[in-house]
Scaffold this active site. Structure first.
Site, PDB file in Angstrom:
ATOM      1  N   GLY A  22      45.509  30.899  47.924  1.00  0.00           N
ATOM      2  CA  GLY A  22      44.873  30.578  46.660  1.00  0.00           C
ATOM      3  C   GLY A  22      45.730  30.833  45.445  1.00  0.00           C
ATOM      4  O   GLY A  22      46.945  30.600  45.447  1.00  0.00           O
ATOM      5  N   ILE A  23      45.096  31.314  44.380  1.00  0.00           N
ATOM      6  CA  ILE A  23      45.785  31.553  43.113  1.00  0.00           C
ATOM      7  C   ILE A  23      46.940  32.527  43.302  1.00  0.00           C
ATOM      8  O   ILE A  23      48.040  32.313  42.789  1.00  0.00           O
ATOM      9  CB  ILE A  23      44.795  32.084  42.055  1.00  0.00           C
ATOM     10  CG1 ILE A  23      43.819  30.978  41.641  1.00  0.00           C
ATOM     11  CG2 ILE A  23      45.546  32.605  40.828  1.00  0.00           C
ATOM     12  CD1 ILE A  23      42.704  31.456  40.741  1.00  0.00           C
ATOM     13  N   ASP A  66      45.758  48.490  51.032  1.00  0.00           N
ATOM     14  CA  ASP A  66      44.428  48.263  50.463  1.00  0.00           C
ATOM     15  C   ASP A  66      44.442  48.831  49.042  1.00  0.00           C
ATOM     16  O   ASP A  66      44.631  50.042  48.861  1.00  0.00           O
ATOM     17  CB  ASP A  66      43.383  48.972  51.324  1.00  0.00           C
ATOM     18  CG  ASP A  66      41.959  48.738  50.845  1.00  0.00           C
ATOM     19  OD1 ASP A  66      41.765  48.396  49.664  1.00  0.00           O
ATOM     20  OD2 ASP A  66      41.032  48.922  51.668  1.00  0.00           O
ATOM     21  N   VAL A  67      44.242  47.972  48.042  1.00  0.00           N
ATOM     22  CA  VAL A  67      44.383  48.409  46.649  1.00  0.00           C
ATOM     23  C   VAL A  67      43.324  49.421  46.242  1.00  0.00           C
ATOM     24  O   VAL A  67      43.465  50.083  45.205  1.00  0.00           O
ATOM     25  CB  VAL A  67      44.355  47.210  45.676  1.00  0.00           C
ATOM     26  CG1 VAL A  67      45.509  46.255  45.959  1.00  0.00           C
ATOM     27  CG2 VAL A  67      43.013  46.466  45.714  1.00  0.00           C
ATOM     28  N   TYR A 161      30.024  40.691  40.073  1.00  0.00           N
ATOM     29  CA  TYR A 161      31.324  40.083  39.768  1.00  0.00           C
ATOM     30  C   TYR A 161      31.535  40.010  38.260  1.00  0.00           C
ATOM     31  O   TYR A 161      32.594  40.379  37.745  1.00  0.00           O
ATOM     32  CB  TYR A 161      31.390  38.682  40.382  1.00  0.00           C
ATOM     33  CG  TYR A 161      32.705  37.980  40.153  1.00  0.00           C
ATOM     34  CD1 TYR A 161      33.815  38.262  40.939  1.00  0.00           C
ATOM     35  CD2 TYR A 161      32.836  37.021  39.147  1.00  0.00           C
ATOM     36  CE1 TYR A 161      35.025  37.613  40.741  1.00  0.00           C
ATOM     37  CE2 TYR A 161      34.039  36.362  38.938  1.00  0.00           C
ATOM     38  CZ  TYR A 161      35.126  36.658  39.736  1.00  0.00           C
ATOM     39  OH  TYR A 161      36.329  36.015  39.527  1.00  0.00           O
ATOM     40  N   LYS A 165      34.562  41.926  36.105  1.00  0.00           N
ATOM     41  CA  LYS A 165      35.580  41.228  35.329  1.00  0.00           C
ATOM     42  C   LYS A 165      35.494  41.572  33.836  1.00  0.00           C
ATOM     43  O   LYS A 165      36.522  41.617  33.144  1.00  0.00           O
ATOM     44  CB  LYS A 165      35.468  39.718  35.541  1.00  0.00           C
ATOM     45  CG  LYS A 165      35.817  39.292  36.963  1.00  0.00           C
ATOM     46  CD  LYS A 165      37.215  39.761  37.368  1.00  0.00           C
ATOM     47  CE  LYS A 165      37.620  39.276  38.743  1.00  0.00           C
ATOM     48  NZ  LYS A 165      38.994  39.683  39.115  1.00  0.00           N
ATOM     49  N   THR A 196      40.464  26.300  44.663  1.00  0.00           N
ATOM     50  CA  THR A 196      41.133  27.194  45.615  1.00  0.00           C
ATOM     51  C   THR A 196      40.387  27.152  46.943  1.00  0.00           C
ATOM     52  O   THR A 196      39.284  26.591  47.031  1.00  0.00           O
ATOM     53  CB  THR A 196      41.131  28.646  45.101  1.00  0.00           C
ATOM     54  OG1 THR A 196      39.767  29.118  45.060  1.00  0.00           O
ATOM     55  CG2 THR A 196      41.742  28.747  43.709  1.00  0.00           C
TER      56      THR A 196
END
Length: 254
Positions: A22-23, A66-67, A161, A165, A196
């Site tokens: 994707g992006i 894993d962030v 979500y 953001k 995407t």
């Protein structure tokens, strides 16, 4: 040639998260085309992206991390320094979305979205800033936000979500102020609806509802985000920090 030189990232090390597809994948390829050595952090690996960069003559590394797990991120940062050297650019992209009515969503789902989208970006930004400060690098951190941080999308319900953001946008402003004294620029990118693999799985009835709300009446392409990314990553954006750049076909202009 002059513009290519202005936006060149030759000799820079760029770290990207969530760049397996994707992006993120498009941006990783774009950063490599601009001359950067690209290091990718992902939970499942990004071997295809690394191979694509290598096939076009670039240098890239794939490190599993894993962030949301600080210890894993710290270990991956140490490996990055060993393989590629100090980090000049962070594209903080790892994220997930949930379309679900708030009354039906679980608290576990809420926490997962916030943990990956917001806490993960916080952990990554802090880890990379420490490297930049230690090496005297006046670097660029680009956080992936969304137009959903500025508007509440319809007709789908995605409160977790949207909240994550919005948090990314304000986190960006806060870190930009805090780290300006170190010469570190922190900005966010807020895409609109982009074509995407994730959007390919979106029900057609949702896409049909979105298009009339987009003044350009189409989804964006991942490649259309690259000019903003290259600007923010390059020295051309030396006086740009704490900004949120919206690329959404005019959706938020209503």
């Amino acid at each position: 040639m002059y513009l290519e030189q202005l936006f060149s990232l030759k000799g820079k090390v760029a770290l990207a998260t969530g760049a397996g597809r994707g992006i993120g994948q498009v941006v990783a390829l774009g950063l490599a085309k601009a001359g950067a050595t690209v290091v990718i952090f992902s939970r499942t690996g990004a071997a295809d992206t690394v191979r694509m960069i290598q096939d076009m003559g670039g240098t890239a590394y794939d490190i599993k991390a894993d962030v949301t797990q600080e210890a894993q991120v710290d270990a991956a940062i140490t490996e990055t320094l060993r393989l590629a050297g100090p980090i000049d650019i962070l594209f903080n992209n790892a994220g997930v979305c949930l379309h679900k009515d708030t009354l039906e969503a679980t608290i576990a789902e809420w926490r997962e979205i916030i943990d990956i989208n917001l806490t993960g970006e916080y952990i990554m930004a802090r880890a990379v800033a420490r490297v930049m400060i230690a090496h005297g690098i006046k670097g660029s951190i680009i956080n992936m936000a969304s137009m959903s941080g500025s508007v509440a999308n319809i007709p789908q319900w995605q409160a977790s979500y949207n909240a994550s953001k919005a948090g990314v946008i304000h986190l960006t402003r806060s870190l930009a102020l805090e780290w300006a004294k170190h010469g570190i620029r922190v900005n966010s990118l807020s895409p609109g609806y982009i074509n995407t693999p994730m959007s390919a799985d979106t029900p057609q009835e949702l896409k049909d509802a979105w298009l009339p709300l987009i003044p350009q009446h189409r989804l964006g392409e991942p490649e259309e985000l690259m000019p903003a990314i290259l600007y923010l990553a390059s020295p051309m954006a030396g006086y740009t920090t704490g900004a949120d750049i919206i690329v959404d076909g005019g959706y938020t202009a209503f």
